[in-house]
Every structure is written in C-alpha cells, then in structure tokens.
Design a protein around this motif. Sequence first.
Motif, short mmCIF file in Angstrom:
data_model
loop_
_atom_site.label_atom_id
_atom_site.label_comp_id
_atom_site.label_asym_id
_atom_site.label_seq_id
_atom_site.Cartn_x
_atom_site.Cartn_y
_atom_site.Cartn_z
N MET A 78 0.83 -1.19 0.00
CA MET A 78 0.00 0.00 0.00
C MET A 78 0.87 1.25 0.00
O MET A 78 0.57 2.21 -0.70
CB MET A 78 -0.92 0.01 1.23
N LYS A 79 1.94 1.21 0.77
CA LYS A 79 2.86 2.35 0.80
C LYS A 79 3.35 2.67 -0.61
O LYS A 79 3.31 3.82 -1.05
CB LYS A 79 4.04 2.03 1.71
N GLY A 80 3.79 1.64 -1.33
CA GLY A 80 4.29 1.84 -2.68
C GLY A 80 3.23 2.43 -3.59
O GLY A 80 3.50 3.36 -4.35
N GLU A 81 2.05 1.91 -3.51
CA GLU A 81 0.98 2.38 -4.38
C GLU A 81 0.61 3.83 -4.06
O GLU A 81 0.38 4.63 -4.96
CB GLU A 81 -0.25 1.46 -4.23
N ILE A 82 0.57 4.15 -2.79
CA ILE A 82 0.23 5.52 -2.40
C ILE A 82 1.30 6.49 -2.86
O ILE A 82 1.00 7.57 -3.39
CB ILE A 82 0.03 5.61 -0.88
#
Lengths: 252, 252
Positions: free
Chosen positions: A152-156
């Motif tokens: 999720m961090k990467g996508e955000i």
Amino acid sequence: MKKVNSDVAYDYIRKRILSGEYPPGHALMTEELSGVIGVSRTPVREALHKLKADGLVSIRARLGASVKKMDVKEFREMCDMRLALEGHATALAALNHSQADLREIRFALDGMRGLTERLIAAEEESPLLDELVREDVRFHIAIMTAAKNDLMKGEILRLHLVNRIVFGPVNPTSGVPVSRGTKPERDENRRRVLASHDEIYDAIARGDAIAAKRAMEDHIQDIIEKGLRIMAHSGAGLITRELTDEELVYNG
Amino acid sequence: MKKVNSDVAYDYIRKRILSGEYPPGHALMTEELSGVIGVSRTPVREALHKLKADGLVSIRARLGASVKKMDVKEFREMCDMRLALEGHATALAALNHSQADLREIRFALDGMRGLTERLIAAEEESPLLDELVREDVRFHIAIMTAAKNDLMKGEILRLHLVNRIVFGPVNPTSGVPVSRGTKPERDENRRRVLASHDEIYDAIARGDAIAAKRAMEDHIQDIIEKGLRIMAHSGAGLITRELTDEELVYNG
DNA sequence: GGAAATGCACTTGTATACAGATTTGCAAGC
DNA sequence: GCTTGCAAATCTGTATACAAGTGCATTTCC
C-alpha cells in the motif's frame, strides 16, 4: 542489485517529467532520448513502458509515448483512490505504529511547524518552500511506513507522484510547485494544512484508528479541492480529452 | 487498436500463469518463450515486464523472470489493500449506481443463487462450478462498474487476478480453482458467500453506503481467511513455515 | 479553390547479433 | 567428503538493422 541501462534511462526521463522539464503532452521519442541519454533505443523503450505502468507516461501503439495529460475525470478518480488507500493506511498506522514510527512522524510535523511559521513571517519564500514540501512528504511517508504495509505504501507513493503532474509547473531545480494565490491565501492554506497534520498525528498517537482515518480523509479532500482549482484555472491542455485505450481482459 | 507481437506474447504467457500451467516459481526464459510463441525475444521481454507491472511475474536483473511466488506477508498486504479499495468502491456504488448497474448486479446475484442451489443438490459439480465462478466475478465487476471509477476498478481487478495465484491450482481449461474440503464444508461456504452477496446487494440498492462498505469488507475478510487457509495447507513453496491458528485469523 | 490521392520522411515494432553476467559441471586441493 | 577454482554453457541486457505503420506535404483531379 546492479544498475542497468534501462534504469538509467528510467531515472533520466522520470526526473524530467517530475521537474516539469517535459510538460504534460510532451512527445517522448525513443531515438531522440537514446541520443541524449547515451544508450540505445531498447532500454529507452523499456523505461517508457515502466513509466507508463507508473502512470506518468501514456503510450499508444505505433503512435509513440508522451508525458501523461490528466483530465478532471481521471484526476478525481485518482484522488478518490488515494483517499481510500491513504485513509485506510492511516487507520493502520494508528493501530500498528511503533514508538520509532511515531517519533519520525512527529519530527516531520515539528519541522513543518517551524518552517510554516517562518514562511508566514517571511516575505521571500523560495528557499524555505523546498524544505516545507520535503517535510510534508516526509510526514506522509512516515505515516505510510507506520502502517506496516509495503504494498500500500508503494501504491500511495506512486499516486502522490502522479498527482504532482497536476500541481505543475514546478521549480526545475527542486521539483517544488511554484506558489499560487496571494500571500494571505497561501498563509491561510498553510495553517490549515498544519492543523490537519496535527489532528492526524494526535489521532495516530492515541491509537484512534477511526479518528485518524477521518482526519486524513479530510486532509486529502482539501488537497483534492486545491488540485481541482488549479486544473480549472491553469487549463493549458490539462483539461483536454485523454484516451486511455488500455483494455485489459480480466478472465484467464 | 492493432495487436502487436508483444501483446500476443503477453496474452500467451498470462493465460498460462492464470491457468496454472506455469505454476508459481516457474522460470520464464525469453528464448524458450520466443520459440514457443513464434516471435522474437524483444516482444517477449516486453510482455514479461508488463506482467511484472501486473504483479504476476517477478524479474530480477540478469537473473531472469519467474512466475510470482507469494508469501503470507505479501498476501496479507495485498488483501488489506483490496479491502480498502473494494470497500470504498462498494460505498461509491451505493451512492453512484444507475438502475442499469443495479440490474446487472442483481442478474449476477440471481445467477449465483440458482447455481449455488443446483450445486448443493448435485453430486457432480465440475460443469456448474465454472459458471458459478463466472457469475461471482460478474457480481464483483458489476459493483466496481457501478462505483463509476475506472481507475479503482482496474486496480481492483488486477488484485483479483493476482489473488488467483494463491487459490491455484486451477482447472486448466476453465481457470476455475479446484474444489477443496468436504462437500458439506463447501456447501456451507457457498451459502455464506451467497448470503454475503445478498447483504451487499441490498445495501447498495437502498443507497446505504456505510452498510454496503461494511458488508463488502466482511465478505472480503472471509475470502482472505480462506486464502490464508489454502496457503497454510498447500504450501508448495508458498510459505516458509507452518501458520499458527492465530495467524490464520486475519485482522489487518 | 478544395478534396482526394500519392509519395516521402519519420517513428515505432521486431529480429538478430554481440557482450557481459551468472550458473553449472568438473576437477583439484584441503 | 567437502570445498574451491576454473571453464563451458547459457541466458540476459544492449545495440543495431530492417520492416511496417503513420502523418504530412505535395500533387492531382474535379
């Protein structure tokens, strides 16, 4: 992990897109780029496809690549997605954060507070603005890190970057968006941003996932409205049509 | 839009990954694939990079590509992200759906109901199972469509696909996961899925975004637990150690 | 004069050759 | 017996040549 030529090309092009040197709509031709970067067309091609996956470039078969232009519809969709992801991640951060995570978030927050006050007091902003943006990013990253979900961090973070296309043009050397509006307006905006961040931090610190989520969602809603205002005023090809002819078939 | 060779290679490889013919960890070598597909290495390479962006393939520089293996950590992260996105999208569907959207959702739901009843009554399942899975996918897609956010829809469908790697092996011709557990267990599970879908549909139909979201989140939570159980039992390189019961209970 | 047709310049997509990295098999040494 | 060193085999990453598609400008025809 060794750095290969396609990574060199990727970094080169990406940097220039994010700095605004290659504005939205700018054609990205493989031969030209390969000459400038000093590698052959093959790694350039690969870099362009990777940038397409990042959402920074659009490619149409046989028609070439260009820096992504975003229309209002797509911008709204992206922001809505960011709202969902970042809101959820903030709730997770409230539940999963370590003390070190919390410290890092507060460092970023304190940094922003100091810079905001100095910016409001000062007349000339430019040197401080870069730092403020850096601390802002640091704050958001710290929260995503505290959520303990790398995917999720990467996508955000990806969405954050694509967002920057809308907020351009930017300072070429620092990549920081140039200021908009009158000084009182900007000051007011900065105070509100800081207050939002305070609220988010407090909720995370006391482990209140629901409040943290809501505070982050409100904060992002603010950013969305700011973005929409910029799009409405700057225009400059941003609001023109944009066709993404990516039809993925989702069954075996 | 013309179909180029890299698309051919992409479709070819993707199909085989999703059908289970290329199981997780299976090496994907450009030369071999180019021979089988009948194109050169260049479009195969491109296809592999696209599949990497999809999350179906992992590539390490100079070490080659292989079908993505998922560990428990990554699976949880992915599911959590899906929870955030699909929950939010379901809330949007409750607010934004047209009457046509609602009809399409109900068609899928009715289809599932009929198939579920026949499956519970029948001894031999295989021909009906494919249809049931198709209707299930149709149900979820219909909701994402009703949410009126193509970006989120695309991302969620991508996650659905990656999810399928965990639920493999699948029926090679239909792509439907093979059955697991005893018949009473499966019947019970199917009833629960149907009840979840009913709840989701009702909430969307009456425009109750909060209830719709919660119902979808519960539903996905169920799927997640099922996935974790499968990972724990099938193993096959997917997990490094045995899971405790506590770990099987997913709680973000 | 304007619309359709045609040829040209240019760019992408693909095949293929080559260089460098990594793995594998085998033999020598402890 | 196990490790270590080396060389062949193999595969990736890259450069480059070539084919094919696209847009533009000029020409041709009404």
